[in-house]
Scaffold this active site. Structure first.
Site, PDB file in Angstrom:
ATOM      1  N   GLY A 119      61.897  30.657  22.789  1.00 17.88           N
ATOM      2  CA  GLY A 119      62.805  31.287  21.830  1.00 17.88           C
ATOM      3  C   GLY A 119      62.178  31.673  20.511  1.00 17.88           C
ATOM      4  CG  ASP A 124      68.454  31.566  10.982  1.00 17.34           C
ATOM      5  OD1 ASP A 124      67.415  31.139  11.513  1.00 17.34           O
ATOM      6  OD2 ASP A 124      69.051  32.605  11.380  1.00 17.34           O
ATOM      7  CB  ILE A 125      69.632  36.400   8.785  1.00 14.49           C
ATOM      8  CG1 ILE A 125      70.369  37.565   8.158  1.00 14.49           C
ATOM      9  CG2 ILE A 125      69.211  36.701  10.209  1.00 14.49           C
ATOM     10  CD1 ILE A 125      69.477  38.782   7.926  1.00 14.49           C
ATOM     11  CG  ASN A 164      62.756  27.575  18.751  1.00 21.65           C
ATOM     12  OD1 ASN A 164      63.060  26.546  19.338  1.00 21.65           O
ATOM     13  ND2 ASN A 164      63.646  28.344  18.144  1.00 21.65           N
ATOM     14  CG  HIS A 193      64.941  26.827  13.629  1.00 21.07           C
ATOM     15  ND1 HIS A 193      65.767  27.920  13.522  1.00 21.07           N
ATOM     16  CD2 HIS A 193      63.837  27.262  14.294  1.00 21.07           C
ATOM     17  CE1 HIS A 193      65.202  28.965  14.116  1.00 21.07           C
ATOM     18  NE2 HIS A 193      64.024  28.589  14.589  1.00 21.07           N
ATOM     19  CG  HIS A 203      60.126  29.543  11.765  1.00 16.98           C
ATOM     20  ND1 HIS A 203      59.276  30.444  12.379  1.00 16.98           N
ATOM     21  CD2 HIS A 203      61.194  29.422  12.589  1.00 16.98           C
ATOM     22  CE1 HIS A 203      59.815  30.851  13.516  1.00 16.98           C
ATOM     23  NE2 HIS A 203      60.984  30.244  13.668  1.00 16.98           N
TER      24      HIS A 203
END
Ligand code: 5GP
Ligand code: ZN
Length: 119
Positions: A98, A35-36, A92, A107, A105
């Site tokens: 969020g 994650d960026i 999410n 997380h 995806h």
């Protein structure tokens, strides 16, 4: 058609390599990248190569790929050595929860203490 790449989708562009990402694992059906804006020492996003807007619609259309996604998350947790302290897999779903990128995806979060409920 369902599952086809979407021209305006950030994660479809990561799948094709048009947008760079730090890829940690790739399979025939999934890509996992850091994650960026990481929220934990390990924060990896695991995505299907096919485009569905969220996890539930992916699961309804592509149950095998959904299982691939979860298996990949578990393997990455092992690779990152975060299983001893526990880790979290989060989907999410909806802007109110969020979700900001409407390509399904997971997380994968770990490497620190995680509160429950998450807030
Ligand atoms: P969401 O908020 O939709 O559940 O998760 C989207 C995640 O994608 C966020 O955690 C955000 O930091 C991450 N993200 C957004 N843009 C990029 C990007 O260009 N590259 C990477 N690697 N992650 C991104
Ligand atoms: Zn997409």
């Amino acid at each position: 058609m369902a599952g086809e790449p979407q021209a305006d989708c950030l994660f479809c562009k990561i799948v094709t390599g048009d947008i760079p990402a730090t890829v940690v694992r790739e399979t025939e059906t999934t890509v996992a990248f850091r994650d960026i804006n990481p929220q934990a020492p390990t924060h990896v996003l695991v995505i299907p190569k096919v485009h569905y807007p969220d996890a539930a619609s992916l699961a309804a259309a592509e149950p095998v790929i959904t299982a691939d996604l979860l298996r990949e998350a578990g393997q990455i947790a092992l690779d990152e050595k975060i299983t001893d302290h526990g880790y979290r897999i989060v989907f999410n779903t909806g802007a109110g929860a969020g979700q900001t990128v409407f390509h399904a995806h997971a997380h994968l979060l770990g490497g620190r203490g995680l509160q429950w409920p998450p807030g």
